[in-house]
Design a protein around this motif. Structure first.
Motif, PDB file in Angstrom:
ATOM      1  N   ARG A  65       0.826  -1.218   0.000  1.00 42.75           N
ATOM      2  CA  ARG A  65       0.000   0.000   0.000  1.00 42.75           C
ATOM      3  C   ARG A  65       0.860   1.268   0.000  1.00 42.75           C
ATOM      4  NH1 ARG A  65      -3.353  -3.351   3.126  1.00 42.75           N
ATOM      5  NH2 ARG A  65      -5.431  -3.522   2.240  1.00 42.75           N
ATOM      6  N   GLY A  66       2.063   1.180   0.529  1.00 43.49           N
ATOM      7  CA  GLY A  66       2.936   2.339   0.608  1.00 43.49           C
ATOM      8  C   GLY A  66       3.738   2.620  -0.659  1.00 43.49           C
ATOM      9  N   HIS A  67       3.724   1.710  -1.636  1.00 43.61           N
ATOM     10  CA  HIS A  67       4.484   1.930  -2.871  1.00 43.61           C
ATOM     11  C   HIS A  67       3.878   3.059  -3.688  1.00 43.61           C
ATOM     12  CE1 HIS A  67       7.545  -1.257  -3.133  1.00 43.61           C
ATOM     13  NE2 HIS A  67       6.753  -1.859  -2.252  1.00 43.61           N
ATOM     14  N   LYS A  68       4.741   3.837  -4.311  1.00 43.65           N
ATOM     15  CA  LYS A  68       4.298   4.976  -5.121  1.00 43.65           C
ATOM     16  C   LYS A  68       3.446   4.505  -6.297  1.00 43.65           C
ATOM     17  CE  LYS A  68       8.144   7.993  -4.047  1.00 43.65           C
ATOM     18  NZ  LYS A  68       9.278   8.748  -4.568  1.00 43.65           N
ATOM     19  N   ALA A  69       2.471   5.332  -6.634  1.00 45.99           N
ATOM     20  CA  ALA A  69       1.584   5.037  -7.763  1.00 45.99           C
ATOM     21  C   ALA A  69       1.232   6.342  -8.456  1.00 45.99           C
ATOM     22  CB  ALA A  69       0.316   4.348  -7.257  1.00 45.99           C
ATOM     23  N   SER A  70       0.679   6.244  -9.641  1.00 47.33           N
ATOM     24  CA  SER A  70       0.219   7.436 -10.351  1.00 47.33           C
ATOM     25  C   SER A  70      -1.220   7.225 -10.798  1.00 47.33           C
ATOM     26  CB  SER A  70       1.121   7.734 -11.548  1.00 47.33           C
ATOM     27  OG  SER A  70       1.182   6.623 -12.406  1.00 47.33           O
ATOM     28  N   CYS A  71      -1.927   8.320 -10.957  1.00 47.72           N
ATOM     29  CA  CYS A  71      -3.326   8.298 -11.359  1.00 47.72           C
ATOM     30  C   CYS A  71      -3.425   7.828 -12.812  1.00 47.72           C
ATOM     31  CB  CYS A  71      -3.915   9.704 -11.215  1.00 47.72           C
ATOM     32  SG  CYS A  71      -5.657   9.821 -11.680  1.00 47.72           S
ATOM     33  N   ARG A  72      -4.484   7.088 -13.121  1.00 46.40           N
ATOM     34  CA  ARG A  72      -4.650   6.570 -14.479  1.00 46.40           C
ATOM     35  C   ARG A  72      -5.230   7.602 -15.436  1.00 46.40           C
ATOM     36  NH1 ARG A  72      -9.994   3.132 -15.401  1.00 46.40           N
ATOM     37  NH2 ARG A  72     -11.372   4.143 -13.923  1.00 46.40           N
ATOM     38  N   TRP A  73      -5.761   8.718 -14.922  1.00 48.10           N
ATOM     39  CA  TRP A  73      -6.390   9.712 -15.785  1.00 48.10           C
ATOM     40  C   TRP A  73      -5.332  10.644 -16.368  1.00 48.10           C
ATOM     41  CZ3 TRP A  73     -10.799   7.859 -16.925  1.00 48.10           C
ATOM     42  CH2 TRP A  73     -11.556   7.187 -15.976  1.00 48.10           C
ATOM     43  N   ALA A  74      -5.315  10.731 -17.705  1.00 52.47           N
ATOM     44  CA  ALA A  74      -4.344  11.584 -18.406  1.00 52.47           C
ATOM     45  C   ALA A  74      -4.502  13.025 -17.930  1.00 52.47           C
ATOM     46  CB  ALA A  74      -4.572  11.501 -19.913  1.00 52.47           C
ATOM     47  N   GLY A  75      -3.412  13.699 -17.730  1.00 48.91           N
ATOM     48  CA  GLY A  75      -3.436  15.096 -17.315  1.00 48.91           C
ATOM     49  C   GLY A  75      -3.416  15.301 -15.814  1.00 48.91           C
ATOM     50  N   CYS A  76      -3.588  14.250 -15.042  1.00 54.97           N
ATOM     51  CA  CYS A  76      -3.577  14.393 -13.584  1.00 54.97           C
ATOM     52  C   CYS A  76      -2.136  14.538 -13.107  1.00 54.97           C
ATOM     53  CB  CYS A  76      -4.226  13.194 -12.908  1.00 54.97           C
ATOM     54  SG  CYS A  76      -4.215  13.329 -11.099  1.00 54.97           S
ATOM     55  N   LYS A  86      -4.517   5.311  -4.299  1.00 58.44           N
ATOM     56  CA  LYS A  86      -4.790   5.514  -5.724  1.00 58.44           C
ATOM     57  C   LYS A  86      -6.263   5.345  -6.078  1.00 58.44           C
ATOM     58  CE  LYS A  86      -3.858   3.464 -10.164  1.00 58.44           C
ATOM     59  NZ  LYS A  86      -2.871   3.184 -11.117  1.00 58.44           N
ATOM     60  N   ARG A  87      -6.882   4.267  -5.636  1.00 55.76           N
ATOM     61  CA  ARG A  87      -8.270   3.977  -6.014  1.00 55.76           C
ATOM     62  C   ARG A  87      -9.218   5.090  -5.577  1.00 55.76           C
ATOM     63  NH1 ARG A  87     -11.831  -1.176  -4.094  1.00 55.76           N
ATOM     64  NH2 ARG A  87     -13.486  -0.946  -5.597  1.00 55.76           N
ATOM     65  N   GLU A  88      -9.103   5.526  -4.343  1.00 49.31           N
ATOM     66  CA  GLU A  88      -9.976   6.587  -3.831  1.00 49.31           C
ATOM     67  C   GLU A  88      -9.760   7.888  -4.599  1.00 49.31           C
ATOM     68  OE1 GLU A  88     -10.797   9.026   0.292  1.00 49.31           O
ATOM     69  OE2 GLU A  88      -9.939   7.012   0.410  1.00 49.31           O
ATOM     70  N   HIS A  89      -8.502   8.223  -4.877  1.00 45.65           N
ATOM     71  CA  HIS A  89      -8.201   9.448  -5.632  1.00 45.65           C
ATOM     72  C   HIS A  89      -8.825   9.398  -7.026  1.00 45.65           C
ATOM     73  CE1 HIS A  89      -6.167  12.573  -7.850  1.00 45.65           C
ATOM     74  NE2 HIS A  89      -5.813  11.626  -8.723  1.00 45.65           N
ATOM     75  N   GLU A  90      -8.681   8.285  -7.728  1.00 49.48           N
ATOM     76  CA  GLU A  90      -9.170   8.179  -9.102  1.00 49.48           C
ATOM     77  C   GLU A  90     -10.680   8.343  -9.199  1.00 49.48           C
ATOM     78  OE1 GLU A  90      -7.524   4.498 -10.517  1.00 49.48           O
ATOM     79  OE2 GLU A  90      -5.664   5.498 -11.154  1.00 49.48           O
ATOM     80  N   MET A  91     -11.403   8.002  -8.154  1.00 46.93           N
ATOM     81  CA  MET A  91     -12.858   8.151  -8.166  1.00 46.93           C
ATOM     82  C   MET A  91     -13.278   9.617  -8.154  1.00 46.93           C
ATOM     83  SD  MET A  91     -13.852   4.995  -5.643  1.00 46.93           S
ATOM     84  CE  MET A  91     -15.608   5.280  -5.696  1.00 46.93           C
ATOM     85  N   THR A  92     -12.437  10.495  -7.580  1.00 40.92           N
ATOM     86  CA  THR A  92     -12.790  11.910  -7.459  1.00 40.92           C
ATOM     87  C   THR A  92     -11.852  12.821  -8.243  1.00 40.92           C
ATOM     88  OG1 THR A  92     -11.453  12.109  -5.454  1.00 40.92           O
ATOM     89  CG2 THR A  92     -13.794  11.552  -5.173  1.00 40.92           C
TER      90      THR A  92
END
Length: 167
Positions: A65-76, A86-92
């Protein structure tokens, strides 16, 4: 049966980000919850020991859970995301792609501006469905006209024959 993810725990989590959980058998072999649910008779795929009550591997879950990730939405450009957030961020996310019944597709950040200008946003659900069906009918009518035109071109280009009944 689908492949069982008995490889390293980070690749397990990356493949199964939604609701990932890492489980282990009593001999220490690990796999994700999704693959565990597919096991016949819940036996460890490595040593075949019973896994009907697997042990969650909390230390590894926390590490993943602590590993770095990036949002899947282009431009974010959101920084500081982890596999756990990541999952919670991508929803909003303001860059999330949305669509409207009028055919508009755009990012979440432009949704309010679009809704103010879009007539379909102010329609009832039934009116929105009617609007959508009318657009579909217009598209189909246009396609029919195009096909009829193509058929007429084919008919006009063919060689006359002794038996010319139009087919």
């Amino acid at each position: 049966m689908a492949a069982i993810c008995t490889d390293d725990y980070l690749s397990i989590a990356r493949r199964h980000l939604s609701g990932f959980g890492i489980l282990q058998c009593r001999n220490g072999h690990h796999l994700c919850k999704q693959c565990w649910s597919k096991l016949p008779e819940h036996k460890c795929p490595t040593c075949r020991v019973d896994m009907s009550e697997p042990v969650p591997l909390r230390v590894l879950e926390d590490d993943v859970r602590g590993h770095k990730a990036s949002c899947r939405w282009a431009g974010c450009r959101q920084g500081g995301l982890t596999l756990g957030t990541k999952r919670e961020h991508e929803m909003t996310c303001s860059q999330k792609l949305l669509s409207c019944v009028c055919g508009f597709r755009g990012i979440s950040a432009s949704q309010i501006v679009h809704q103010k200008a879009c007539i379909t946003h102010h329609l009832s659900p039934v009116q929105q469905e009617v609007h959508s069906l009318q657009k579909s009918i217009k598209h189909l009518m246009s396609r029919i006209d195009s096909l009829e035109s193509s058929l007429a071109d084919v008919y006009m280009d063919r060689e006359p024959s002794d038996h010319d009944c139009g087919y």
